[in-house]
Design a protein around this motif. Structure first.
Motif, PDB file in Angstrom:
ATOM      1  N   ALA B 188      13.116  -4.470   8.200  1.00  0.00           N
ATOM      2  CA  ALA B 188      12.050  -4.149   7.260  1.00  0.00           C
ATOM      3  C   ALA B 188      10.975  -3.409   8.030  1.00  0.00           C
ATOM      4  CB  ALA B 188      11.461  -5.419   6.645  1.00  0.00           C
ATOM      5  N   ALA B 189      10.094  -2.761   7.304  1.00  0.00           N
ATOM      6  CA  ALA B 189       9.038  -1.998   7.958  1.00  0.00           C
ATOM      7  C   ALA B 189       7.676  -2.653   7.776  1.00  0.00           C
ATOM      8  CB  ALA B 189       9.003  -0.573   7.393  1.00  0.00           C
ATOM      9  N   ARG B 190       7.602  -3.612   6.848  1.00  0.00           N
ATOM     10  CA  ARG B 190       6.309  -4.191   6.523  1.00  0.00           C
ATOM     11  C   ARG B 190       6.429  -5.693   6.295  1.00  0.00           C
ATOM     12  NH1 ARG B 190       6.154   0.889   5.306  1.00  0.00           N
ATOM     13  NH2 ARG B 190       7.999   0.658   4.028  1.00  0.00           N
ATOM     14  N   THR B 191       5.289  -6.356   6.385  1.00  0.00           N
ATOM     15  CA  THR B 191       5.290  -7.796   6.106  1.00  0.00           C
ATOM     16  C   THR B 191       5.236  -8.054   4.605  1.00  0.00           C
ATOM     17  OG1 THR B 191       2.905  -7.844   6.421  1.00  0.00           O
ATOM     18  CG2 THR B 191       4.267  -8.450   8.306  1.00  0.00           C
ATOM     19  N   GLY B 192       4.585  -7.143   3.856  1.00  0.00           N
ATOM     20  CA  GLY B 192       4.576  -7.252   2.401  1.00  0.00           C
ATOM     21  C   GLY B 192       4.163  -8.616   1.920  1.00  0.00           C
ATOM     22  N   ALA B 193       4.926  -9.136   0.992  1.00  0.00           N
ATOM     23  CA  ALA B 193       4.615 -10.450   0.438  1.00  0.00           C
ATOM     24  C   ALA B 193       5.193 -11.574   1.297  1.00  0.00           C
ATOM     25  CB  ALA B 193       5.107 -10.547  -0.995  1.00  0.00           C
ATOM     26  N   ARG B 286       7.784 -13.146   7.002  1.00  0.00           N
ATOM     27  CA  ARG B 286       7.641 -11.928   7.784  1.00  0.00           C
ATOM     28  C   ARG B 286       6.244 -11.907   8.395  1.00  0.00           C
ATOM     29  NH1 ARG B 286       8.681  -7.589   3.387  1.00  0.00           N
ATOM     30  NH2 ARG B 286       8.591  -9.376   1.991  1.00  0.00           N
TER      31      ARG B 286
ATOM     32  N   GLU C   2      13.118  -1.336  -0.085  1.00  0.00           N
ATOM     33  CA  GLU C   2      12.056  -0.922   0.825  1.00  0.00           C
ATOM     34  C   GLU C   2      11.359   0.307   0.250  1.00  0.00           C
ATOM     35  OE1 GLU C   2      10.743  -1.648   4.110  1.00  0.00           O
ATOM     36  OE2 GLU C   2      11.493  -3.636   3.591  1.00  0.00           O
ATOM     37  N   VAL C 205      -0.170 -13.998  -4.525  1.00  0.00           N
ATOM     38  CA  VAL C 205       0.065 -12.914  -3.582  1.00  0.00           C
ATOM     39  C   VAL C 205      -1.296 -12.409  -3.105  1.00  0.00           C
ATOM     40  CG1 VAL C 205       0.134 -11.074  -5.322  1.00  0.00           C
ATOM     41  CG2 VAL C 205       1.448 -10.825  -3.215  1.00  0.00           C
ATOM     42  N   ASP C 209      -3.496  -6.575  -0.380  1.00  0.00           N
ATOM     43  CA  ASP C 209      -2.369  -5.937   0.292  1.00  0.00           C
ATOM     44  C   ASP C 209      -1.478  -5.287  -0.768  1.00  0.00           C
ATOM     45  OD1 ASP C 209       0.057  -5.309   1.497  1.00  0.00           O
ATOM     46  OD2 ASP C 209       0.080  -7.089   2.767  1.00  0.00           O
ATOM     47  N   VAL C 211       1.154  -3.531  -0.659  1.00  0.00           N
ATOM     48  CA  VAL C 211       2.605  -3.693  -0.525  1.00  0.00           C
ATOM     49  C   VAL C 211       3.028  -5.083  -0.995  1.00  0.00           C
ATOM     50  CG1 VAL C 211       4.535  -3.741   1.086  1.00  0.00           C
ATOM     51  CG2 VAL C 211       2.777  -1.979   1.306  1.00  0.00           C
ATOM     52  N   ALA C 212       2.230  -6.084  -0.653  1.00  0.00           N
ATOM     53  CA  ALA C 212       2.544  -7.441  -1.097  1.00  0.00           C
ATOM     54  C   ALA C 212       2.483  -7.529  -2.623  1.00  0.00           C
ATOM     55  CB  ALA C 212       1.579  -8.438  -0.466  1.00  0.00           C
ATOM     56  N   VAL C 213       1.448  -6.934  -3.215  1.00  0.00           N
ATOM     57  CA  VAL C 213       1.331  -6.937  -4.673  1.00  0.00           C
ATOM     58  C   VAL C 213       2.526  -6.223  -5.292  1.00  0.00           C
ATOM     59  CG1 VAL C 213      -0.008  -6.099  -6.647  1.00  0.00           C
ATOM     60  CG2 VAL C 213      -1.196  -7.061  -4.664  1.00  0.00           C
ATOM     61  N   GLU C 215       5.512  -5.823  -4.079  1.00  0.00           N
ATOM     62  CA  GLU C 215       6.742  -6.633  -3.978  1.00  0.00           C
ATOM     63  C   GLU C 215       6.782  -7.706  -5.053  1.00  0.00           C
ATOM     64  OE1 GLU C 215       7.686  -8.327  -0.211  1.00  0.00           O
ATOM     65  OE2 GLU C 215       7.696  -6.408   0.825  1.00  0.00           O
ATOM     66  N   ALA C 216       5.664  -8.390  -5.234  1.00  0.00           N
ATOM     67  CA  ALA C 216       5.637  -9.457  -6.237  1.00  0.00           C
ATOM     68  C   ALA C 216       5.797  -8.871  -7.637  1.00  0.00           C
ATOM     69  CB  ALA C 216       4.338 -10.240  -6.127  1.00  0.00           C
ATOM     70  N   THR C 278       2.658   2.503  11.631  1.00  0.00           N
ATOM     71  CA  THR C 278       4.102   2.565  11.424  1.00  0.00           C
ATOM     72  C   THR C 278       4.584   4.006  11.325  1.00  0.00           C
ATOM     73  OG1 THR C 278       3.710   2.278   9.048  1.00  0.00           O
ATOM     74  CG2 THR C 278       4.281   0.307  10.308  1.00  0.00           C
TER      75      THR C 278
END
Lengths: 342, 339, 321
Positions: B188-193, B286, C2, C205, C209, C211-213, C215-216, C278
């Protein structure tokens, strides 16, 4: 050709009840348009506590006749969301008193949505409900609250008095691209009348002269309009020729038909079941004096309920609701006033 | 001081995995109840005080309300893992033996990071619960109170846990991280959720604790080469799409095929070397993003926190008639502590 | 699953569009040129963007009084938005809705809403429509933490579950209901604890963030599309400005150090650091995006400034169709 230009069918021979006419209209609209559905408390399997949707689920299935939780705000919200995204919902509030539970969704959301959308959206939403007193249902299940919603721009208010009008007005309400509050009266549900078998629409916003007369105009709607016809017959025996105007739709108001009548009769009484103070009769009276002041031989009379909640006991409830005798008394008072200063 | 410490992670048991699978949700009301049972039972069993770390969700405040002998300990209130770490440090420094931790594997890891030599009594309220035990708050509180009050000697009913050490060298930066149960190298590239949801994204796992009944990354090892809490060392599983497919519950309530390439038993201290890119997952989450040039050295050693065994503690108390009234409170005899 | 670099940069761009639109609107309001109330979305950008990036154009959303961000994230036209905020004829609602009623039916954005909690029942209606027609569209109700104390929310959440509708409830938990801390208005700290009471899953979540949002939201939306019913995603976030207007620090009901601590976790700046770390983007590329959107906002403001107010004969237009 607009709906207004289509001649209404002859009532014919067949007599059905007020509630049967309503169901017939619902079923015809649902059969004609797959986007039409009903949703509300107990409207599905049970067919509605007043049997206003009897047989709809049997005919159209659970997908199109949806039992909802007892959640008036969400019932209206469901209708709004479905209507603005392209469906044509009929959502039911079991008792008219419950419109207050859903008042935000009706008045702040449904009525204003199109305006707030810059006029781009359509909101073909019909809210059906059963109002009125007469069943000892007491203060929270007996009200006539139509005036509240006539005060809100963006929603139309319909309150029919007979089976023929029920069927035609309901058809028009469902086809309407604006939200409509469609009120049935609980004491009228079993009333019979001639109703054509075929589908027809009675355009919203058109009053009807249900009894022509020359001495005095009696304006009313809903059950009181039916009672007004009874009062008119009594008064005919006394030599008073009453013209009864049944508004049918309160908003938009067909003040033209009322004014035209008043200009001929020069006297007018407005009768309704809701409380007199701040009632819709006050609006009708005000518009009459604006449009026909010089034609009036008497002040605009009003016959309505006293300023109290609807009482439970039949001993009081029967005195609360204007009946033909009280309507007749109101008309007599208007007719009896001498022509001072002429 | 004979105090019990308590830490509750307000957000344990509420993450993304509940959308992915029929994983349980642990509402605050449940945590309040567990925590209150811990406090009441600990005070009854012999703790002179219970120090409860305050939390952003006010679970602790609600749980101790009206209980004499319980006190709130202020923390940074960041609403992040930092709160658990700081709480562990301050409760340990205040002399709390044991510290009861309400959470899952991730919460226990944070507590161990904050207080590496703490005596922990971990109660499951998380998503993956390999490290903590499923135990009622009352039993946990009783055991904690008995030990804190000196009625049962902690040495007799505790064991040192293993810990996974992770040394990361990434460019000019280097990090030392730990995990208690498992470390995963995730594609993976990110920690995300944070949660690891995709079976195909798992490249390798080192587990210190892995049973066939585990869920999460640990289950990858648990279903090919179990390693118990008491066994020294760990196990390395490498996944690369070879022909050995193993059914693994990566998230509670789901079962996926994982392609196992290689399984290696790791002796105590034996090093495993991985390289980036990817993301390191610690105890199910992650956590650290690795660049292409990163080097990671992983080893399992028995130098983690001390863990209190509730059943052994209670059994010991029964033998010593510590639950009798009037309390026997006989002097402790060494021969009585043989289990 | 991803995210591609393109998606990441699109989310970055969308968050900046919201940030600069809001900051500009706030400045214009200070000059007195913008009438009415202004509830700014700054600080919460990751929520609208993370969720809307997981949606299709034909999915529906309902919004709140703090709704500009949702429309921008759904693809709203900055010029028509700014014109609406200034009450101009060229605005989304012809100048008759304003900040609290901004919407775009063509983007499935069923309206900001001046009534707290009122959007959720409407999202349920849109969800009903999707199920009724057998489409795989979903509807998302954005709402704040405080609105979950309102009856309409409970009715909507329960009805969505009872009728098993494709609705995603997205709570933006920004810790304040207008000027009152949420912890004074409810005992529970997490709105997700309510989800189980209706019979739907709920997850927390990090709302700072994106990306976290995302994903959820992706999980929740996929679930709804598959016909698995509603879910609730609670995003822990923070509104930088006052309930109304652009005052930031020195407010009587919240401590300044709390504001500063949340700003440390800024959804845009932390995201930019990760994009650079990144290797997704260079600082120069990100700066160019800011400059480009600055220009677009300036252009939108000019458009709004140059636009006429609606004529008085428009007063009644749109009351009825």
């Amino acid at each position: 050709m607009s709906a207004a230009d289509v001649p209404l069918p002859d009532p014919g021979e067949r007599e059905i009840t007020y509630v049967a006419a309503f169901i017939e209209a619902v079923k015809l609209e649902m059969a004609a348009d797959p986007d039409v559905f009903i949703a509300g408390e107990d409207v599905g399997a049970h067919g509605g506590v007043f049997h206003t949707f009897d047989g709809v689920q049997t005919q159209f299935g659970e997908r199109r006749a949806v039992d909802t939780p007892i959640s008036e705000q969400a019932i209206i919200g469901l209708g709004i969301g479905a209507a603005v995204t392209g469906l044509r919902p009929i959502v039911d509030l079991m008792f008219m008193d419950f419109v207050l539970v859903a008042a935000d969704q009706i008045a702040n959301q449904a009525a204003k949505l199109k305006y707030m959308f810059g006029g781009q959206a359509k909101l073909p939403l019909t809210i059906t409900t059963v109002g009125g007193a007469g069943l000892s249902a007491a203060a929270q299940h007996s009200q006539s609250l139509e005036a509240l919603f006539c005060h809100i721009p963006g929603i139309k208010v319909v309150f029919p008095s007979n089976p023929y009008d029920v069927k035609g007005l309901m058809a028009a309400s469902v086809r309407e691209d604006n939200p409509v509050l469609f009120v049935l009266h609980k004491r009228m549900l079993g009333q019979r009348g001639a109703v054509p078998v075929e589908r027809y629409e009675i355009p919203l916003g058109q009053a009807r002269i249900s009894r022509p007369g020359s001495d005095v105009t009696l304006v009313s709607w809903g059950k009181t309009a039916a009672d007004s016809l009874v009062a008119a017959e009594q008064l005919a025996g006394e030599g008073i020729d009453v013209e009864v105007v049944d508004l049918r739709t309160l908003s938009p108001l067909d003040i033209g038909t009322v004014v035209e009548s008043v200009r001929r009769t020069n006297r007018v009484v407005v009768a309704h079941e809701a409380v007199r103070f701040g009632g819709f009769g006050a609006e009708v009276a005000a518009q009459i004096q604006e449009e026909a002041f010089d034609y009036l031989d008497a002040p605009v009379g009003r016959v309505a309920a006293p300023f109290s909640p609807v009482p439970f006991t039949p001993a009081l409830e029967t005195r609360y609701v204007p009946d033909p005798a009280r309507i007749a008394a109101g008309v007599r008072a208007a007719v009896a006033r001498p022509l001072l200063g002429r | 001081m004979a105090a019990v410490g308590v830490i509750v992670n307000p957000w344990a048991g509420k993450d993304l995995r509940r959308l992915h699978a029929p994983t349980g949700h642990t509402p605050d009301a449940a945590k309040v109840g567990i925590l209150r049972r811990v406090v009441i039972a600990a005070l009854d069993a012999g703790a002179s005080a219970v120090l409860v770390a305050d939390d952003v969700s006010r679970i602790a405040a609600r749980a101790v309300h009206g209980i004499d002998g319980a006190a709130l300990v202020e923390g940074p209130g960041t609403g992040s893992a930092l709160d658990t770490r700081r709480a562990a440090t301050s409760l340990h420094d205040a002399g709390c033996r044991p510290i009861v931790v309400l959470g899952g594997d991730g919460t226990c890891r944070d507590a161990a990071m904050g207080a590496p030599d703490a005596l922990l009594l971990a109660v499951s309220t998380g998503t993956n619960n390999v490290f903590p035990r499923f135990v009622d708050g009352t039993s946990a509180g009783t055991a904690a109170g008995l030990v804190a009050g000196g009625l049962v000697p902690w040495e007799a009913v505790s064991a040192r846990a293993k810990q996974i050490h992770v040394e990361v060298v990434d460019g000019h930066a280097s990090h030392h991280d730990i995990a208690l149960v498992d470390v995963g190298l995730i594609d993976a590239a990110r920690t995300g959720a944070r949660a690891v949801l995709r079976a195909s994204s798992v490249r390798a796992v080192v587990a210190a604790m892995a049973t066939p009944a585990s869920t999460g990354l640990s289950a990858v090892a648990g279903r090919v080469a179990p390693v118990r809490r008491g066994d020294d060392g760990g196990v390395l599983v490498t996944l690369d799409g070879s022909d050995r497919l193993v059914r693994v519950p990566l998230v509670p309530g789901t079962v996926d095929d994982l392609a196992v390439a290689d399984v290696v038993r790791l002796a105590d201290g034996q090093a495993v070397v991985w390289t980036g890119p990817g993301v390191l997952a610690y105890d199910g989450e992650r956590d650290r993003v690795l660049s292409r040039t990163a080097t990671v050295t992983v080893s399992v050693r028995r130098d983690g926190p001390w863990v209190l065994d509730v059943e052994r503690t209670l059994a010991c108390a029964v033998r010593r008639r510590l639950f009798d009234r009037p309390a026997a409170v006989a002097p402790l005899a060494k021969e009585g502590i043989d289990d | 699953m991803e995210l591609t670099d393109e998606q990441l940069l699109a989310m970055h761009r969308s968050m900046i569009r919201i940030r600069l639109f809001e900051e500009t609107a706030g400045k214009v309001m200070e000059t007195g040129k913008m009438p009415g109330f202004l509830h700014l979305y700054v600080g919460q950008e990751a929520v609208a963007v993370g969720v809307c990036e997981a949606l299709r154009v034909d999915d529906y959303i309902t919004s709140t009084h703090r709704g500009h961000g949702h429309l921008v994230a759904k693809g709203g036209d900055l010029r028509r938005m700014m014109a609406e905020l200034m009450g101009k004829a060229t605005g989304y609602c012809g100048g008759k809705g304003g900040s609290m009623h901004i919407n775009d039916l063509s983007l499935g954005m069923l309206g900001a809403n001046g009534i707290v909690g009122a959007g959720a029942p409407i999202a349920v209606g849109a969800g009903f429509r999707n199920k009724y027609l057998g489409t795989d569209q979903v509807s998302v109700a954005f709402f704040g933490d405080a609105s979950t104390n309102i009856g309409a929310f409970h009715e909507a959440a329960n009805m969505a579950c009872a009728l098993h509708l494709p609705v995603v409830f997205v709570c933006e938990h920004n810790m304040y209901g207008e000027y009152t801390p949420t912890n004074k208005a409810m005992v529970i700290a997490d709105i997700v604890d309510r989800a189980a009471g209706y019979g739907m899953p709920g997850v927390i979540v990090d709302g700072m963030d994106v990306v976290a949002v995302h994903e959820a939201a992706t999980e929740a939306v996929a679930r709804a599309r598959r016909g698995e019913g509603p879910s609730l995603v609670e995003c822990k976030t923070y509104r930088y400005f006052n309930h109304h207007g652009i005052q930031n620090l020195g407010l009587k009901y919240r401590p300044d150090d709390e504001v500063l601590a949340w700003k440390e976790r800024d959804p845009i700046f932390t995201f930019e650091a990760k994009l650079i770390d990144t290797g997704v983007a260079s600082r120069e590329l990100l700066d160019a995006t800011w400059a480009e959107i600055h220009a677009a906002i300036d252009e939108a403001l000019q458009f709004a400034d140059d636009s006429p107010f609606p004529a008085e004969d428009q007063m009644l237009a749109g009351v009825y169709s």
